[in-house]
Design a protein around this motif. Structure first.
Motif, PDB file in Angstrom:
ATOM      1  N   GLY A 110       0.821  -1.199   0.000  1.00  0.00           N
ATOM      2  CA  GLY A 110       0.000   0.000   0.000  1.00  0.00           C
ATOM      3  C   GLY A 110       0.856   1.250   0.000  1.00  0.00           C
ATOM      4  O   GLY A 110       1.509   1.576  -0.982  1.00  0.00           O
ATOM      5  N   ARG A 124      -3.224   0.635   3.525  1.00  0.00           N
ATOM      6  CA  ARG A 124      -3.581   0.145   2.188  1.00  0.00           C
ATOM      7  C   ARG A 124      -4.081   1.295   1.309  1.00  0.00           C
ATOM      8  O   ARG A 124      -3.840   1.318   0.119  1.00  0.00           O
ATOM      9  CB  ARG A 124      -4.679  -0.920   2.301  1.00  0.00           C
ATOM     10  N   ILE A 125      -4.828   2.234   1.937  1.00  0.00           N
ATOM     11  CA  ILE A 125      -5.425   3.358   1.222  1.00  0.00           C
ATOM     12  C   ILE A 125      -5.007   4.653   1.902  1.00  0.00           C
ATOM     13  O   ILE A 125      -4.955   4.730   3.130  1.00  0.00           O
ATOM     14  CB  ILE A 125      -6.965   3.242   1.212  1.00  0.00           C
ATOM     15  N   ASN A 316      -5.384   3.435  -5.229  1.00  0.00           N
ATOM     16  CA  ASN A 316      -5.654   3.522  -3.789  1.00  0.00           C
ATOM     17  C   ASN A 316      -5.235   4.848  -3.159  1.00  0.00           C
ATOM     18  O   ASN A 316      -5.164   4.962  -1.938  1.00  0.00           O
ATOM     19  CB  ASN A 316      -5.009   2.362  -3.022  1.00  0.00           C
ATOM     20  N   LYS A 350     -14.459  -0.155  -2.747  1.00  0.00           N
ATOM     21  CA  LYS A 350     -13.111  -0.542  -3.164  1.00  0.00           C
ATOM     22  C   LYS A 350     -12.517  -1.560  -2.203  1.00  0.00           C
ATOM     23  O   LYS A 350     -11.915  -2.551  -2.609  1.00  0.00           O
ATOM     24  CB  LYS A 350     -12.233   0.712  -3.223  1.00  0.00           C
ATOM     25  N   TRP A 351     -12.697  -1.308  -0.914  1.00  0.00           N
ATOM     26  CA  TRP A 351     -12.107  -2.178   0.094  1.00  0.00           C
ATOM     27  C   TRP A 351     -12.692  -3.585   0.028  1.00  0.00           C
ATOM     28  O   TRP A 351     -11.970  -4.578   0.067  1.00  0.00           O
ATOM     29  CB  TRP A 351     -12.315  -1.590   1.483  1.00  0.00           C
ATOM     30  N   LYS A 354     -11.574  -5.545  -2.958  1.00  0.00           N
ATOM     31  CA  LYS A 354     -10.213  -6.019  -2.754  1.00  0.00           C
ATOM     32  C   LYS A 354     -10.210  -7.246  -1.844  1.00  0.00           C
ATOM     33  O   LYS A 354      -9.510  -8.230  -2.093  1.00  0.00           O
ATOM     34  CB  LYS A 354      -9.386  -4.901  -2.110  1.00  0.00           C
TER      35      LYS A 354
END
Length: 363
Positions: A110, A124-125, A316, A350-351, A354
């Motif tokens: 990330g 991660r983001i 991300n 998005k999460w 993933k």
């Protein structure tokens, strides 16, 4: 040195970061905010003393918590700073203060944000909520003034007491430039160099706040690519509040066209008028401070962040609180909540997409 891990790291705990944290708090995502200042709201407390919002209190609250006071009045600099601090305390967001990011880089998992304290944040983001007013933009003409001409920007100007006696040139007639001209006219000889044509709005129309009318006709939510949105971008409207050019002229401010040339302490303007200047205040906008972001694709050739409605070309990486990110209100308190709600939904989607992919791969 400390190391922290989170799902979503929000860099900046101003209005945009706080609004996004509000919409993420009810999700399963771990969210953390880092803020370079010692107190929430300090970025406002550091601005000029007389600053007030040009949106009325009724349209200057973040989601979930009312801004107290006359709904048709305008909140002061310190009032809104204290409101942000109260907002953060009310929702008990996980905020780390005194954390200035000196490097944000991409990793295999990330991102890694390294701060000036030596702390490291892994996420991660990442959402850049550093705001639309990061670094004062000063034109090259500034370098042509003689050293004895005092120069200030919208970030360094505080009040008339700090301005030496003499002829003061304010370059830029946006909301800040007009504020400076209005208050300095009482103590100084002031010239205001204008820029593009602007259409100022009345404070009230038929007894109602102009913001009420803009809201009723959905003008605050007009998309940046719509006809109305493009028209608003061109005219950059804001309430006059006694700052129309004619009102400033009555206070003794000399209104001039574009500044075209500078030599020593002499300023030249588009109407071929020239005069000696003692002090210059540059109210010519802002630009991004992006040196700390190492991903080239995140920025254009001038170092400004690239995005499409808050979505960066870097996977991300997201942004919020940008000028005209989606609407006129995107960089204002009145509209950032709507953008935060939309981005919050995007981040959740998005999460979980993933997560489903990782589960399918057995990660």
């Amino acid at each position: 040195m400390n190391q922290y891990e989170t799902d979503i790291l929000i860099i900046g705990a101003g209005q945009a970061g706080l609004a996004l944290a509000y919409y993420l708090q009810s999700t399963e995502l771990r969210c953390m905010l880092i803020e370079q200042n010692a107190r929430i709201g300090d970025s406002w407390r550091q601005r000029y003393d007389s600053l007030t919002l040009f949106t009325s209190r009724a349209y200057s609250a973040l989601p979930g918590l009312e801004l107290e006071g006359d709904p048709d009045g305008y909140a002061s600099r310190d009032e809104i700073a204290d409101y942000f601090e109260r907002y953060a305390d009310h929702y008990d967001f996980p905020i780390h203060l005194k954390q200035s990011v000196e490097q944000l880089k991409k990793t295999q998992e990330g991102f890694q944000a390294s701060t000036t304290t030596g702390d490291i944040y892994l996420s991660r983001i990442v959402v850049l909520a550093t705001g639309a007013f990061q670094k004062a933009s000063v034109p090259q003409l500034a370098g042509h003034f003689a050293p004895d001409v005092n120069q200030f920007t919208a970030q360094t100007y505080q009040n008339p007491a700090q301005i030496p006696i003499g002829k003061v040139l304010i370059v830029g007639d946006g909301a800040s430039g007009r504020d400076f001209a209005h208050e300095l006219s009482q103590t100084h000889d002031v010239l205001l160099a204008t820029g593009r044509s602007r259409r100022l709005l009345p404070e009230k129309l038929l007894g109602k706040s102009i913001w009420w009318w803009l809201d009723q006709f959905n003008l605050l939510k007009a998309g940046k690519d719509s006809f109305i949105g493009k028209l608003m971008q061109k005219n950059d409207p804001f309430p006059a509040r006694g700052r129309r050019l004619k009102s400033l002229e009555k206070k003794g401010v000399r209104i001039l066209p574009y500044l075209t040339k500078v030599k020593g302490d002499i300023a030249h303007f588009a109407n071929e008028y020239s005069t000696q200047i003692d002090v210059v205040i540059w109210a010519t906008g802002y630009q991004d401070n992006s040196d700390w972001v190492t991903m080239p694709d995140a920025k254009d050739k001038n170092g400004n962040f690239v995005h499409n409605e808050g979505i960066s070309p870097v996977e991300n990486l997201y942004l919020i609180g940008r000028s005209w990110q989606r609407t006129r209100g995107s960089s204002l308190i009145t509209g950032v909540g709507n953008d935060a709600e939309i981005l919050g939904r995007q981040l959740q989607k998005k999460w979980f997409q993933k997560t489903e992919v990782e589960l399918q791969k057995g990660v």
